[in-house]
Write a protein that holds these residues in place. Structure first.
Motif, short mmCIF file in Angstrom:
data_model
loop_
_atom_site.label_atom_id
_atom_site.label_comp_id
_atom_site.label_asym_id
_atom_site.label_seq_id
_atom_site.Cartn_x
_atom_site.Cartn_y
_atom_site.Cartn_z
N VAL A 64 48.26 45.11 37.70
CA VAL A 64 47.62 46.44 37.70
C VAL A 64 47.17 46.82 36.29
N ILE A 65 46.58 45.87 35.58
CA ILE A 65 46.03 46.19 34.26
C ILE A 65 44.62 46.75 34.41
N ASP A 66 44.24 47.56 33.45
CA ASP A 66 42.94 48.23 33.46
C ASP A 66 41.94 47.40 32.66
N MET A 67 41.42 46.35 33.30
CA MET A 67 40.43 45.49 32.66
C MET A 67 39.33 45.17 33.65
N GLU A 68 38.12 44.98 33.13
CA GLU A 68 37.03 44.49 33.96
C GLU A 68 37.17 42.98 34.12
N LEU A 69 36.89 42.48 35.32
CA LEU A 69 37.01 41.05 35.57
C LEU A 69 36.15 40.23 34.62
N THR A 70 34.99 40.74 34.26
CA THR A 70 34.08 40.01 33.37
C THR A 70 34.63 39.88 31.96
N ASP A 71 35.54 40.78 31.58
CA ASP A 71 36.16 40.69 30.25
C ASP A 71 37.35 39.73 30.22
N MET A 72 37.81 39.34 31.40
CA MET A 72 39.01 38.52 31.49
C MET A 72 38.71 37.02 31.45
N ILE A 73 37.57 36.63 32.02
CA ILE A 73 37.16 35.22 32.01
C ILE A 73 35.64 35.16 31.78
N PRO A 74 35.20 34.74 30.60
CA PRO A 74 33.76 34.73 30.33
C PRO A 74 32.98 33.61 31.03
N TYR A 75 33.63 32.49 31.32
CA TYR A 75 32.94 31.37 31.96
C TYR A 75 33.55 31.11 33.34
N VAL A 76 32.76 31.36 34.37
CA VAL A 76 33.24 31.28 35.75
C VAL A 76 32.33 30.32 36.53
N TYR A 77 32.96 29.36 37.21
CA TYR A 77 32.21 28.35 37.96
C TYR A 77 32.65 28.30 39.42
N GLU A 78 31.74 27.85 40.28
CA GLU A 78 32.03 27.79 41.71
C GLU A 78 32.74 26.50 42.10
N ASN A 79 32.28 25.37 41.58
CA ASN A 79 32.84 24.09 41.99
C ASN A 79 34.27 23.91 41.47
N ALA A 80 35.14 23.42 42.36
CA ALA A 80 36.56 23.26 42.01
C ALA A 80 36.80 21.94 41.30
N VAL A 81 36.22 21.84 40.10
CA VAL A 81 36.39 20.67 39.24
C VAL A 81 36.66 21.19 37.83
N SER A 82 36.91 20.29 36.89
CA SER A 82 37.18 20.75 35.53
C SER A 82 35.95 21.45 34.96
N PRO A 83 36.14 22.38 34.02
CA PRO A 83 35.00 23.17 33.52
C PRO A 83 33.85 22.35 32.97
N HIS A 84 34.15 21.22 32.35
CA HIS A 84 33.06 20.42 31.78
C HIS A 84 32.14 19.88 32.87
N LEU A 85 32.72 19.48 33.99
CA LEU A 85 31.91 18.96 35.10
C LEU A 85 31.24 20.10 35.86
N ALA A 86 31.95 21.21 36.01
CA ALA A 86 31.36 22.37 36.69
C ALA A 86 30.12 22.86 35.96
N SER A 87 30.19 22.93 34.63
CA SER A 87 29.02 23.40 33.87
C SER A 87 27.88 22.39 33.92
N ARG A 88 28.20 21.11 34.06
CA ARG A 88 27.16 20.09 34.23
C ARG A 88 26.42 20.32 35.55
N MET A 89 27.15 20.73 36.56
CA MET A 89 26.58 20.95 37.89
C MET A 89 25.88 22.30 38.01
N GLU A 90 26.41 23.31 37.30
CA GLU A 90 25.94 24.69 37.50
C GLU A 90 25.25 25.30 36.28
N GLY A 91 25.39 24.66 35.12
CA GLY A 91 24.87 25.25 33.89
C GLY A 91 25.89 26.15 33.23
N ASN A 92 25.48 26.84 32.16
CA ASN A 92 26.33 27.78 31.42
C ASN A 92 27.56 27.11 30.83
#
Length: 226
Positions: A64-92
């Motif tokens: 119950v912390i008062d934070m915006e979701l966008t401030d909590m995780i700046p890089y968010v990906y859809e594919n359930a793989v490691s971030p390096h592979l997710a960004s290869r697939m999705e960009g950003n």
């Protein structure tokens, strides 16, 4: 300036987010201005309004912390793989300077920042544009860590190897929290003793499935932050 700790796991799905939520909840209930931060998260659900950062949503709901979701995780990906592979697939792809800037903003606004890692310590966060591993983020921010390990069979090997690697790479580990604990289980009690014996780092807490609170004294928890 806020004080911080990094939450690293022996691997994926060991319970980092769950225990991090309990940590942030305990700090908030004690009247501390507590923040949650994670550089990148994969495997998120897409809705009509965009991706929902599941880890951030879970921590926000439990603590119950008062934070915006966008401030909590700046890089968010859809594919359930490691971030390096997710960004290869999705960009950003992850940019270290963005992570550092977002982290420093939280340090100016909150008393305690609990930063959660992705996967285990050898998680590749970015690779094609720049080679970034989870340990690079820890070192860049100069953080000490708490290791989350499973309480059950196989944890001695996983915990000791993770800690020894982190020691070798100059990343301090202040304590270990075991997850999926069963009170009085002889194997789990022995696992804790063996890990402490090999690493010289204390098991500071044990969390049972379904626990709603963290059974670690507030003073001891606060001492982990720097």
């Amino acid at each position: 300036m806020g004080k911080s700790i990094f939450i690293v796991g022996t691997g994926t799905d060991v319970g980092k987010t769950y225990i991090t939520a309990l940590i942030v909840k305990k700090l908030r209930e004690a009247g501390k201005r507590a923040a949650y931060f994670k550089a990148a998260a994969s495997g998120n659900v897409r809705t009509e309004t965009g991706l929902i950062p599941g880890d951030a949503y879970f921590v926000k709901k439990i603590s119950v912390i008062d934070m915006e979701l966008t401030d909590m995780i700046p890089y968010v990906y859809e594919n359930a793989v490691s971030p390096h592979l997710a960004s290869r697939m999705e960009g950003n792809p992850v940019n270290l300077e963005v992570i550092k800037e977002k982290y420093q903003e939280l340090c100016h606004e909150y008393d305690y920042i609990t930063m959660e890692g992705s996967g285990g310590i050898l998680c590749p966060v970015c690779f094609d544009e720049n080679e970034i591993w989870l340990e690079d983020i820890i070192k860049m921010l100069g953080l000490s860590s708490v290791l989350i390990a499973d309480a059950g069979l196989g944890t001695i090997n996983a915990a000791v190897l993770t800690i020894e690697y982190m020691k070798q790479k100059g990343m301090p580990v202040k304590g270990i929290i075991c997850n999926h604990c069963h009170t009085g289980d002889p194997m789990e009690e022995d696992n804790k003793r063996m890990i402490e014996h090999r690493c010289g780092i204390p098991v500071i807490g044990c969390v049972a499935d379904g626990a709603e609170n963290l059974d670690i004294p507030l003073e001891k928890l606060i001492q982990l932050y720097e």
